[in-house]
Design a protein around this motif. Structure first.
Motif, PDB file in Angstrom:
ATOM      1  N   ALA A 288     -13.903  -6.613  97.381  1.00  0.00           N
ATOM      2  CA  ALA A 288     -12.518  -6.276  97.689  1.00  0.00           C
ATOM      3  C   ALA A 288     -12.191  -4.865  97.202  1.00  0.00           C
ATOM      4  N   ALA A 289     -11.392  -4.178  97.974  1.00  0.00           N
ATOM      5  CA  ALA A 289     -10.985  -2.824  97.590  1.00  0.00           C
ATOM      6  C   ALA A 289     -10.098  -2.894  96.349  1.00  0.00           C
ATOM      7  N   PRO A 290     -10.264  -1.965  95.392  1.00  0.00           N
ATOM      8  CA  PRO A 290      -9.432  -2.004  94.187  1.00  0.00           C
ATOM      9  C   PRO A 290      -7.961  -1.794  94.525  1.00  0.00           C
ATOM     10  N   THR A 291      -7.123  -2.469  93.761  1.00  0.00           N
ATOM     11  CA  THR A 291      -5.685  -2.318  93.952  1.00  0.00           C
ATOM     12  C   THR A 291      -5.259  -0.931  93.479  1.00  0.00           C
ATOM     13  N   LEU A 292      -4.602  -0.208  94.357  1.00  0.00           N
ATOM     14  CA  LEU A 292      -4.191   1.149  94.012  1.00  0.00           C
ATOM     15  C   LEU A 292      -2.969   1.111  93.107  1.00  0.00           C
ATOM     16  N   ILE A 293      -3.040   1.886  92.041  1.00  0.00           N
ATOM     17  CA  ILE A 293      -1.914   2.004  91.123  1.00  0.00           C
ATOM     18  C   ILE A 293      -0.935   3.020  91.706  1.00  0.00           C
ATOM     19  N   PRO A 294       0.347   2.705  91.713  1.00  0.00           N
ATOM     20  CA  PRO A 294       1.314   3.670  92.249  1.00  0.00           C
ATOM     21  C   PRO A 294       1.246   4.995  91.496  1.00  0.00           C
ATOM     22  N   LEU A 295       1.445   6.069  92.234  1.00  0.00           N
ATOM     23  CA  LEU A 295       1.447   7.386  91.599  1.00  0.00           C
ATOM     24  C   LEU A 295       2.623   7.497  90.630  1.00  0.00           C
TER      25      LEU A 295
ATOM     26  N   GLN B 163      -3.575  15.054  93.291  1.00  0.00           N
ATOM     27  CA  GLN B 163      -4.474  14.544  94.321  1.00  0.00           C
ATOM     28  C   GLN B 163      -5.107  13.271  93.784  1.00  0.00           C
ATOM     29  N   ARG B 164      -5.297  12.294  94.680  1.00  0.00           N
ATOM     30  CA  ARG B 164      -5.885  11.038  94.245  1.00  0.00           C
ATOM     31  C   ARG B 164      -7.027  10.630  95.151  1.00  0.00           C
ATOM     32  N   GLU B 165      -7.990   9.950  94.570  1.00  0.00           N
ATOM     33  CA  GLU B 165      -9.077   9.318  95.303  1.00  0.00           C
ATOM     34  C   GLU B 165      -9.272   7.951  94.669  1.00  0.00           C
ATOM     35  N   GLY B 166      -8.717   6.929  95.338  1.00  0.00           N
ATOM     36  CA  GLY B 166      -8.685   5.613  94.703  1.00  0.00           C
ATOM     37  C   GLY B 166      -7.759   5.665  93.502  1.00  0.00           C
ATOM     38  N   ASN B 167      -8.291   5.277  92.357  1.00  0.00           N
ATOM     39  CA  ASN B 167      -7.519   5.338  91.116  1.00  0.00           C
ATOM     40  C   ASN B 167      -7.973   6.485  90.219  1.00  0.00           C
ATOM     41  N   THR B 168      -8.523   7.519  90.840  1.00  0.00           N
ATOM     42  CA  THR B 168      -8.872   8.747  90.133  1.00  0.00           C
ATOM     43  C   THR B 168      -7.869   9.828  90.515  1.00  0.00           C
ATOM     44  N   LEU B 169      -7.331  10.495  89.510  1.00  0.00           N
ATOM     45  CA  LEU B 169      -6.322  11.523  89.750  1.00  0.00           C
ATOM     46  C   LEU B 169      -6.850  12.889  89.332  1.00  0.00           C
TER      47      LEU B 169
ATOM     48  N   LEU C 288      -1.998   8.341  81.036  1.00  0.00           N
ATOM     49  CA  LEU C 288      -2.205   7.841  82.400  1.00  0.00           C
ATOM     50  C   LEU C 288      -3.345   6.816  82.464  1.00  0.00           C
ATOM     51  N   ILE C 289      -4.362   6.966  81.624  1.00  0.00           N
ATOM     52  CA  ILE C 289      -5.493   6.029  81.629  1.00  0.00           C
ATOM     53  C   ILE C 289      -5.170   4.774  80.818  1.00  0.00           C
ATOM     54  N   ASP C 290      -4.699   4.957  79.589  1.00  0.00           N
ATOM     55  CA  ASP C 290      -4.499   3.813  78.698  1.00  0.00           C
ATOM     56  C   ASP C 290      -3.261   2.999  79.055  1.00  0.00           C
ATOM     57  N   GLU C 291      -2.181   3.657  79.457  1.00  0.00           N
ATOM     58  CA  GLU C 291      -0.927   2.952  79.696  1.00  0.00           C
ATOM     59  C   GLU C 291      -0.742   2.541  81.158  1.00  0.00           C
ATOM     60  N   LEU C 292      -1.118   3.416  82.093  1.00  0.00           N
ATOM     61  CA  LEU C 292      -0.903   3.102  83.503  1.00  0.00           C
ATOM     62  C   LEU C 292      -2.145   2.519  84.168  1.00  0.00           C
ATOM     63  N   GLY C 293      -3.330   2.697  83.591  1.00  0.00           N
ATOM     64  CA  GLY C 293      -4.514   2.037  84.108  1.00  0.00           C
ATOM     65  C   GLY C 293      -5.350   2.820  85.096  1.00  0.00           C
ATOM     66  N   PHE C 294      -5.119   4.119  85.243  1.00  0.00           N
ATOM     67  CA  PHE C 294      -5.975   4.901  86.127  1.00  0.00           C
ATOM     68  C   PHE C 294      -7.377   4.984  85.537  1.00  0.00           C
ATOM     69  N   SER C 295      -8.385   4.946  86.425  1.00  0.00           N
ATOM     70  CA  SER C 295      -9.771   4.923  85.945  1.00  0.00           C
ATOM     71  C   SER C 295     -10.215   6.276  85.411  1.00  0.00           C
ATOM     72  N   ARG C 296      -9.724   7.342  85.987  1.00  0.00           N
ATOM     73  CA  ARG C 296     -10.124   8.682  85.540  1.00  0.00           C
ATOM     74  C   ARG C 296      -9.017   9.667  85.893  1.00  0.00           C
ATOM     75  N   VAL C 297      -8.759  10.590  84.975  1.00  0.00           N
ATOM     76  CA  VAL C 297      -7.723  11.599  85.192  1.00  0.00           C
ATOM     77  C   VAL C 297      -8.286  12.936  84.755  1.00  0.00           C
ATOM     78  N   VAL C 298      -8.193  13.920  85.647  1.00  0.00           N
ATOM     79  CA  VAL C 298      -8.622  15.279  85.333  1.00  0.00           C
ATOM     80  C   VAL C 298      -7.412  16.196  85.505  1.00  0.00           C
ATOM     81  N   ILE C 299      -7.080  16.939  84.448  1.00  0.00           N
ATOM     82  CA  ILE C 299      -5.942  17.855  84.503  1.00  0.00           C
ATOM     83  C   ILE C 299      -6.465  19.270  84.359  1.00  0.00           C
ATOM     84  N   GLU C 300      -6.058  20.096  85.292  1.00  0.00           N
ATOM     85  CA  GLU C 300      -6.506  21.500  85.325  1.00  0.00           C
ATOM     86  C   GLU C 300      -5.284  22.410  85.332  1.00  0.00           C
ATOM     87  N   PRO C 301      -5.427  23.635  84.830  1.00  0.00           N
ATOM     88  CA  PRO C 301      -4.292  24.563  84.868  1.00  0.00           C
ATOM     89  C   PRO C 301      -3.985  24.988  86.304  1.00  0.00           C
TER      90      PRO C 301
END
Length: 219
Positions: free
Chosen positions: A61-68, A124-130, A203-216
């Motif tokens: 099953a496709a993973p449930t997408l977390i709202p942005l 930008q998102r790809e699945g639950n990766t931001l 975003l990872i611990d509280e909202l449950g996103f699998s991976r988050v990358v923040i860039e300037p």
């Protein structure tokens, strides 16, 4: 001569008899080879009447997408504001008069608040990766004096306005501190990186996103 012939005949008969007896005994000790019986092939086992075949494997099953997340309403507890104490020394001299002049020197330590403007976030998102691009931290509000020390002072003999001079020195010190921080790329980089890492963990611990990358965000 006749007696010798008879003896040879008797000896031959005895030899033949013994040979036959030995042959008979040897044949009695030989084990007969058992006859080979051809094997009958067993039938292939069939499924019992109660056997139920497994259903075909369903695709995962496709993973449930977390709202942005709405970063403009982010939990303030993650603290995207960084405070740095900065100290400066400022001297203000009042107007010269017949009675002298007011001169005051202040040592001011003020807390400067640096904040990342989340309203400019690009997500930008790809699945639950931001992947999030954010501006660098910038000064938020005016420096807040947390320690003021008068380290030098002289007053006019008459009509001193030392209080006004002190207020002017304090305002000047705050402006100097603000300018110093705004022109300090290392301090701004530290505040930005700390804010980025805090936001990633939230975003990872509280909202449950699998991976988050923040860039300037490029200017």
């Amino acid at each position: 001569m006749e007696q010798r012939t008879v003896n040879w005949i008797i000896s031959g008969v005895i030899a033949v008899t013994l040979a036959g007896l030995l042959l008979f005994i040897n044949r009695g000790w030989i084990q007969p080879t058992p006859a080979v019986t051809p094997l009958t092939p067993e039938p292939w086992p069939s499924a019992p009447p109660t056997f139920t075949p497994l259903p075909p494997t369903a695709p995962p099953a496709a993973p449930t997408l977390i709202p942005l997340p709405d970063l403009r309403r982010i939990d303030p507890a993650i603290g995207l504001s960084i405070k740095f104490p900065v100290t400066t020394v400022t001297t203000v001299s009042g107007a010269q008069s017949f009675f002298g002049r007011d001169v005051i020197t202040l040592k001011v330590t003020a807390e400067v608040r640096l904040t990342v403007d989340l309203s400019r976030a690009q997500i930008q998102r790809e699945g639950n990766t931001l992947t999030i691009r954010l501006p660098r931290a910038a000064i938020d509000g005016e420096p807040n004096p947390i320690e003021i020390e008068v380290i030098g002072e002289s007053r006019r003999w008459i009509g001193s306005q030392i209080t006004a001079a002190q207020n002017q020195a304090l305002a000047q010190a705050r402006a100097e501190i603000r300018q110093r921080v705004a022109n300090d790329p290392e301090l701004i980089s530290i505040a930005s990186e700390v804010s980025y890492r805090r936001l990633e963990r939230w975003l990872i611990d509280e909202l449950g996103f699998s991976r988050v990358v923040i860039e300037p965000l490029s200017s």
